[in-house]
Structure formats: C-alpha cells, structure tokens
Write a protein that holds these residues in place. Structure first.
Motif, PDB file in Angstrom:
ATOM      1  N   CYS A  58       0.818  -1.213   0.000  1.00 43.41           N
ATOM      2  CA  CYS A  58       0.000   0.000   0.000  1.00 43.41           C
ATOM      3  C   CYS A  58       0.852   1.264   0.000  1.00 43.41           C
ATOM      4  CB  CYS A  58      -0.953  -0.002   1.185  1.00 43.41           C
ATOM      5  SG  CYS A  58      -2.218  -1.269   1.065  1.00 43.41           S
ATOM      6  N   ALA A  59       2.021   1.219   0.632  1.00 41.63           N
ATOM      7  CA  ALA A  59       2.914   2.380   0.598  1.00 41.63           C
ATOM      8  C   ALA A  59       3.461   2.580  -0.808  1.00 41.63           C
ATOM      9  CB  ALA A  59       4.049   2.215   1.594  1.00 41.63           C
ATOM     10  N   ALA A  60       3.683   1.488  -1.536  1.00 44.63           N
ATOM     11  CA  ALA A  60       4.205   1.598  -2.904  1.00 44.63           C
ATOM     12  C   ALA A  60       3.108   1.995  -3.891  1.00 44.63           C
ATOM     13  CB  ALA A  60       4.836   0.270  -3.329  1.00 44.63           C
ATOM     14  N   LEU A  61       1.899   1.477  -3.684  1.00 46.21           N
ATOM     15  CA  LEU A  61       0.818   1.719  -4.637  1.00 46.21           C
ATOM     16  C   LEU A  61      -0.088   2.892  -4.251  1.00 46.21           C
ATOM     17  CD1 LEU A  61      -0.214  -1.973  -5.304  1.00 46.21           C
ATOM     18  CD2 LEU A  61       1.197  -0.498  -6.757  1.00 46.21           C
ATOM     19  N   GLY A  62      -0.005   3.323  -3.015  1.00 51.33           N
ATOM     20  CA  GLY A  62      -0.810   4.452  -2.569  1.00 51.33           C
ATOM     21  C   GLY A  62      -2.283   4.102  -2.481  1.00 51.33           C
ATOM     22  N   PRO A  63      -3.154   4.985  -2.949  1.00 48.47           N
ATOM     23  CA  PRO A  63      -4.596   4.756  -2.861  1.00 48.47           C
ATOM     24  C   PRO A  63      -5.060   3.493  -3.586  1.00 48.47           C
ATOM     25  CG  PRO A  63      -4.153   7.048  -3.374  1.00 48.47           C
ATOM     26  CD  PRO A  63      -2.848   6.324  -3.453  1.00 48.47           C
ATOM     27  N   ILE A  64      -4.372   3.104  -4.622  1.00 52.83           N
ATOM     28  CA  ILE A  64      -4.730   1.873  -5.334  1.00 52.83           C
ATOM     29  C   ILE A  64      -4.490   0.670  -4.422  1.00 52.83           C
ATOM     30  CG2 ILE A  64      -4.166   0.407  -7.313  1.00 52.83           C
ATOM     31  CD1 ILE A  64      -3.459   3.012  -8.807  1.00 52.83           C
ATOM     32  N   GLY A  65      -3.422   0.705  -3.649  1.00 54.59           N
ATOM     33  CA  GLY A  65      -3.151  -0.355  -2.689  1.00 54.59           C
ATOM     34  C   GLY A  65      -4.223  -0.450  -1.615  1.00 54.59           C
ATOM     35  N   LEU A  66      -4.774   0.700  -1.206  1.00 52.38           N
ATOM     36  CA  LEU A  66      -5.864   0.681  -0.227  1.00 52.38           C
ATOM     37  C   LEU A  66      -7.093  -0.021  -0.787  1.00 52.38           C
ATOM     38  CD1 LEU A  66      -5.797   4.214   1.434  1.00 52.38           C
ATOM     39  CD2 LEU A  66      -5.286   2.015   2.471  1.00 52.38           C
ATOM     40  N   VAL A  67      -7.360   0.211  -2.054  1.00 50.44           N
ATOM     41  CA  VAL A  67      -8.495  -0.461  -2.692  1.00 50.44           C
ATOM     42  C   VAL A  67      -8.262  -1.964  -2.703  1.00 50.44           C
ATOM     43  CG1 VAL A  67      -9.769  -0.741  -4.855  1.00 50.44           C
ATOM     44  CG2 VAL A  67      -9.133   1.544  -4.078  1.00 50.44           C
ATOM     45  N   PHE A  68      -7.054  -2.390  -3.047  1.00 49.40           N
ATOM     46  CA  PHE A  68      -6.736  -3.822  -3.041  1.00 49.40           C
ATOM     47  C   PHE A  68      -6.892  -4.408  -1.644  1.00 49.40           C
ATOM     48  CE2 PHE A  68      -3.789  -3.242  -6.902  1.00 49.40           C
ATOM     49  CZ  PHE A  68      -4.807  -3.585  -7.782  1.00 49.40           C
ATOM     50  N   ALA A  69      -6.412  -3.702  -0.636  1.00 50.03           N
ATOM     51  CA  ALA A  69      -6.520  -4.196   0.738  1.00 50.03           C
ATOM     52  C   ALA A  69      -7.977  -4.285   1.180  1.00 50.03           C
ATOM     53  CB  ALA A  69      -5.740  -3.295   1.691  1.00 50.03           C
ATOM     54  N   ALA A  70      -8.791  -3.376   0.698  1.00 51.84           N
ATOM     55  CA  ALA A  70     -10.201  -3.363   1.089  1.00 51.84           C
ATOM     56  C   ALA A  70     -10.993  -4.493   0.431  1.00 51.84           C
ATOM     57  CB  ALA A  70     -10.825  -2.022   0.746  1.00 51.84           C
ATOM     58  N   VAL A  71     -10.631  -4.872  -0.786  1.00 53.23           N
ATOM     59  CA  VAL A  71     -11.423  -5.880  -1.498  1.00 53.23           C
ATOM     60  C   VAL A  71     -10.914  -7.298  -1.293  1.00 53.23           C
ATOM     61  CG1 VAL A  71     -12.190  -4.239  -3.246  1.00 53.23           C
ATOM     62  CG2 VAL A  71     -10.174  -5.640  -3.683  1.00 53.23           C
ATOM     63  N   VAL A  72      -9.747  -7.476  -0.708  1.00 55.58           N
ATOM     64  CA  VAL A  72      -9.237  -8.828  -0.472  1.00 55.58           C
ATOM     65  C   VAL A  72     -10.133  -9.525   0.546  1.00 55.58           C
ATOM     66  CG1 VAL A  72      -7.620  -8.277   1.402  1.00 55.58           C
ATOM     67  CG2 VAL A  72      -7.126 -10.156  -0.138  1.00 55.58           C
ATOM     68  N   SER A  73     -10.371 -10.803   0.330  1.00 58.74           N
ATOM     69  CA  SER A  73     -11.269 -11.529   1.224  1.00 58.74           C
ATOM     70  C   SER A  73     -10.578 -11.872   2.542  1.00 58.74           C
ATOM     71  CB  SER A  73     -11.754 -12.810   0.545  1.00 58.74           C
ATOM     72  OG  SER A  73     -10.660 -13.656   0.286  1.00 58.74           O
ATOM     73  N   LYS A  74     -11.394 -12.168   3.538  1.00 57.67           N
ATOM     74  CA  LYS A  74     -10.832 -12.587   4.823  1.00 57.67           C
ATOM     75  C   LYS A  74     -10.166 -13.933   4.691  1.00 57.67           C
ATOM     76  CE  LYS A  74     -13.765 -10.224   8.124  1.00 57.67           C
ATOM     77  NZ  LYS A  74     -14.587 -10.375   9.304  1.00 57.67           N
ATOM     78  N   LYS A  75      -9.090 -14.111   5.437  1.00 57.24           N
ATOM     79  CA  LYS A  75      -8.370 -15.374   5.430  1.00 57.24           C
ATOM     80  C   LYS A  75      -9.150 -16.385   6.268  1.00 57.24           C
ATOM     81  CE  LYS A  75      -3.763 -17.216   6.080  1.00 57.24           C
ATOM     82  NZ  LYS A  75      -2.408 -16.922   6.520  1.00 57.24           N
ATOM     83  N   LYS A  76      -9.404 -17.542   5.665  1.00 48.76           N
ATOM     84  CA  LYS A  76     -10.158 -18.570   6.363  1.00 48.76           C
ATOM     85  C   LYS A  76      -9.201 -19.407   7.216  1.00 48.76           C
ATOM     86  CE  LYS A  76     -13.678 -18.774   2.877  1.00 48.76           C
ATOM     87  NZ  LYS A  76     -14.431 -19.560   1.934  1.00 48.76           N
ATOM     88  N   PRO A  77      -9.585 -19.687   8.469  1.00 47.52           N
ATOM     89  CA  PRO A  77      -8.718 -20.514   9.318  1.00 47.52           C
ATOM     90  C   PRO A  77      -8.676 -21.953   8.809  1.00 47.52           C
ATOM     91  CG  PRO A  77     -10.783 -20.053  10.430  1.00 47.52           C
ATOM     92  CD  PRO A  77     -10.784 -19.254   9.143  1.00 47.52           C
ATOM     93  N   ASN A  78      -7.531 -22.586   8.983  1.00 42.08           N
ATOM     94  CA  ASN A  78      -7.395 -23.994   8.600  1.00 42.08           C
ATOM     95  C   ASN A  78      -8.091 -24.871   9.627  1.00 42.08           C
ATOM     96  OD1 ASN A  78      -5.860 -23.248   6.435  1.00 42.08           O
ATOM     97  ND2 ASN A  78      -3.916 -23.501   7.500  1.00 42.08           N
ATOM     98  N   ASP A  79      -8.936 -25.740   9.159  1.00 40.93           N
ATOM     99  CA  ASP A  79      -9.657 -26.641  10.068  1.00 40.93           C
ATOM    100  C   ASP A  79      -8.969 -27.956  10.200  1.00 40.93           C
ATOM    101  OD1 ASP A  79     -11.676 -24.849  10.698  1.00 40.93           O
ATOM    102  OD2 ASP A  79     -12.743 -25.326   8.842  1.00 40.93           O
TER     103      ASP A  79
END
Length: 56
Positions: free
Chosen positions: A35-56
C-alpha cells in the motif's frame, strides 16, 4: 503534489492498508509495503481482499 505532502500521504496509505489487512487476518508487513508503494490503489486492493479462512 509537493514532496512534503506526498510522502506522509503514501505512508498513511501504507499504515491504513496494513491495518485493513490485519483485521482480515492477512500479513501486515506485506500490505504496508504494497500500500505504501501503490498508494490509494493499494488501499483499494486491501479493502477488497477476502478474509483469510482458518485452517480446520
């Protein structure tokens, strides 16, 4: 944009992106750098990434 304003804005994007990613269970260091390298575009990527599912 002046350099005195640009650097803090991009660092703020990195901090916010890392915070968003860690709330979703993702790695904060990677997302800070991305996000520091991409700026606002990186924030968009961070916002749309899905939650990490725990391993069962």
């Amino acid at each position: 944009m002046k350099l005195e304003l640009g650097i803090p804005v991009w660092l703020l994007c990195g901090i916010l992106g890392a915070w968003i990613a860690t709330t979703k269970g993702r790695g904060g260091c990677f997302w800070f750098l991305a996000c520091a390298a991409l700026g606002p575009i990186g924030l968009v990527f961070a916002a749309v990434v899905s939650k990490k599912k725990p391993n069962d």
